[in-house]
Scaffold this active site. Structure first.
Site, mmCIF file in Angstrom:
data_model
loop_
_atom_site.group_PDB
_atom_site.id
_atom_site.type_symbol
_atom_site.label_atom_id
_atom_site.label_comp_id
_atom_site.label_asym_id
_atom_site.label_seq_id
_atom_site.Cartn_x
_atom_site.Cartn_y
_atom_site.Cartn_z
ATOM 1 N N SER A 44 -2.634 -9.138 8.711
ATOM 2 C CA SER A 44 -2.081 -7.784 8.694
ATOM 3 C C SER A 44 -1.411 -7.590 10.050
ATOM 4 C CB SER A 44 -3.211 -6.786 8.489
ATOM 5 O OG SER A 44 -2.771 -5.504 8.862
ATOM 6 N N ASP A 54 -5.567 4.412 12.651
ATOM 7 C CA ASP A 54 -4.303 5.101 12.407
ATOM 8 C C ASP A 54 -4.475 6.383 11.595
ATOM 9 O OD1 ASP A 54 -2.740 3.425 13.921
ATOM 10 O OD2 ASP A 54 -2.363 2.030 12.278
ATOM 11 N N ARG A 107 2.082 6.244 16.701
ATOM 12 C CA ARG A 107 1.574 7.144 15.660
ATOM 13 C C ARG A 107 1.888 8.616 15.879
ATOM 14 N NH1 ARG A 107 2.345 2.978 13.061
ATOM 15 N NH2 ARG A 107 0.669 1.485 12.825
ATOM 16 N N ASP A 141 0.815 -1.217 0.000
ATOM 17 C CA ASP A 141 0.000 0.000 0.000
ATOM 18 C C ASP A 141 0.849 1.267 0.000
ATOM 19 O OD1 ASP A 141 -2.531 -1.122 -0.148
ATOM 20 O OD2 ASP A 141 -2.669 -1.403 2.021
HETATM 21 N N1 ARG Z 1 -6.161 -2.085 16.536
HETATM 22 C C1 ARG Z 1 -4.905 -1.582 16.955
HETATM 23 C C2 ARG Z 1 -4.914 -0.096 17.126
HETATM 24 O O1 ARG Z 1 -5.769 0.538 16.600
HETATM 25 C C3 ARG Z 1 -3.769 -2.029 16.096
HETATM 26 C C4 ARG Z 1 -3.924 -1.918 14.637
HETATM 27 C C5 ARG Z 1 -2.687 -2.462 14.031
HETATM 28 N N2 ARG Z 1 -2.757 -2.830 12.677
HETATM 29 C C6 ARG Z 1 -2.661 -4.086 12.221
HETATM 30 N N3 ARG Z 1 -2.419 -4.236 10.975
HETATM 31 N N4 ARG Z 1 -2.796 -5.119 12.975
HETATM 32 O O2 ARG Z 1 -4.075 0.472 17.777
#
Ligand code: ARG
Length: 402
Positions: free
Chosen positions: A177, A126, A97, A16
């Site tokens: 993922s 994110d 982040r 991506d």
């Molecule tokens: N759900 C978690 C958060 O919002 C982690 C997201 C991480 N992404 C992944 N591809 N698992 O902080």
């Protein structure tokens, strides 16, 4: 909003974010894309990622080591805050982040860019974290989120990339993922999308399963100063080494896995697997030391504010006013959080077995003991209970007459 000329793109090396490079240039008329890949201790080799960005059309590819600020400025405050989103998730992904956003903004200013970009979709948390952070730090910068708008499936994205000379992932891509950094791994998608499917053992990398954990328990002593962990088993460690060591210790004993349904900012319930052994161990020990050193009313108020702190960080409001104000409260409370906690690691469990603070313990033997040294005035309790129970007795009397 007008077109952006020069954008700094948050880059991971994945499909991506790689496709974002030609897409921004071809579809959105961005003249120059500079990528930034952060080293957050995820253990990826960064040189191939740096080169891949250039091969995908970036004019400049920057790699930056953010491990130290990640732990000092983001993970350690989260430990002081005992931050557990919805009571469970220690925010291992979320905490990275605002740091990445801050660095993107710095780079944008250094290179004279007028935009920053990221590859987040429109369904996740994110995008919220990046967009809000960038808006707070640099309102003059445009935020470009092509994956939120391009409407391509995974296959279409790969095909678009191939047409632009970006090779499709060579190995059969994993159905999962995964987001990872020094604090842990977040795993979702593929078969895990069915919340009733048990996670397969092979998704884990930092923790062993309970079956594979040693039969012999191990007790680890964690030392804290002003709410920050500073030592393991008496050995002083810098923050990064301490997290690494805590991950190894807890992971080896199978502690630190979570399988949860969580509520995303955008209103979706999602299923995520986490393994965050060190962070969960340190939070557990820190909570325990606070139980010993914080006054009851401060502790209760802090527990409520901790939930809010975790919500704010999860929801992308790291740079907001409430987070700032709660940080002031936490800072004040942590002055007395000094001492150590012993935790027994065994077969997936981390059990506190002892805690002490020579400087700040509020546990007073003469009050607590049932032995002859008892100095608590038992008879004073009677008057206390008369007053304490008065409203209840009056109310109950009224309702008994019926
Ligand atoms: N759900 C978690 C958060 O919002 C982690 C997201 C991480 N992404 C992944 N591809 N698992 O902080």
């Amino acid at each position: 909003m007008g077109r952006a000329k020069k954008a700094v793109l948050a880059y991971s090396g994945g499909v991506d974010t790689s496709v974002c490079i030609p897409y921004l240039m071809k579809e959105w008329g961005v003249e120059e894309v500079i990528t930034f890949a952060a080293d957050l201790g995820q253990g990826d080799e960064l040189e191939p990622i740096r080169r891949k960005a250039l091969d995908s059309g970036a004019s400049q590819s920057i790699v930056g080591d953010l491990i130290e600020p990640f732990i000092r400025e983001f993970a350690f405050p989260a430990i002081r805050a005992n931050a557990l989103y919805e009571g469970r998730y220690p925010l291992s992904t979320a905490l990275a982040r605002p740091l990445i956003a801050r660095r993107l903004v710095e780079i944008a200013r250094e290179v004279g860019a007028d935009a920053v970009a990221h590859g987040c979709t429109g369904k996740g948390n994110d995008q919220v974290r990046f967009d809000v952070a960038i808006g707070a730090l640099a309102p003059e910068l445009k935020v470009l989120a092509p994956a939120r708008e391009w409407g391509m499936s995974r296959e279409q994205t790969i095909a678009y990339g191939e047409a632009c000379g970006i090779p499709a992932p060579v190995s059969k891509t994993s159905p999962f993922s995964i987001d990872l950094n020094l604090l842990g791994r977040s795993i979702e998608a593929g078969p895990l999308e069915d919340p009733d499917v048990e996670p397969p053992e092979e998704i884990y990398a930092l923790t062993v399963g309970v079956d594979a954990a040693p039969d012999v328990p191990q007790v680890v002593e964690i030392g804290f100063e002003q709410g920050y962990p500073v030592s393991l088993d008496g050995q002083r460690l810098d923050p990064v080494s301490l997290i690494r060591r805590a991950n190894e210790l807890a992971g080896r004993h199978g502690f630190g896995r979570l399988d949860m349904i969580e509520n995303r900012v955008v209103g979706i319930k999602s299923r995520e697997i986490y393994e965050t052994p060190g962070l969960l161990l340190l939070i557990r020990a820190h909570q325990e030391l606070e139980s010993l050193t914080l006054a009851a009313d401060v502790l209760r108020s802090k527990r409520q504010l901790e939930q809010q702190w975790a919500d704010l960080v999860y929801q992308g409001l790291w740079f907001g006013p409430l987070k700032d104000a709660i940080d002031g409260f936490i800072e004040r409370t942590q002055v007395s959080v000094n001492g150590s906690v012993r935790v027994r690691l065994h077969k997936g469990n981390a059990t506190v077995v002892g805690r002490r603070s020579s400087s700040d313990s509020l546990y007073v033997d003469a009050m607590a003991t049932y032995d002859s040294g008892d100095q608590f005035d038992h008879r004073a309790a009677e008057g206390f209970i008369y007053v304490w129970g008065l409203p209840t007795r009056l109310w109950a009397a009224r309702h008994r007459q019926g």
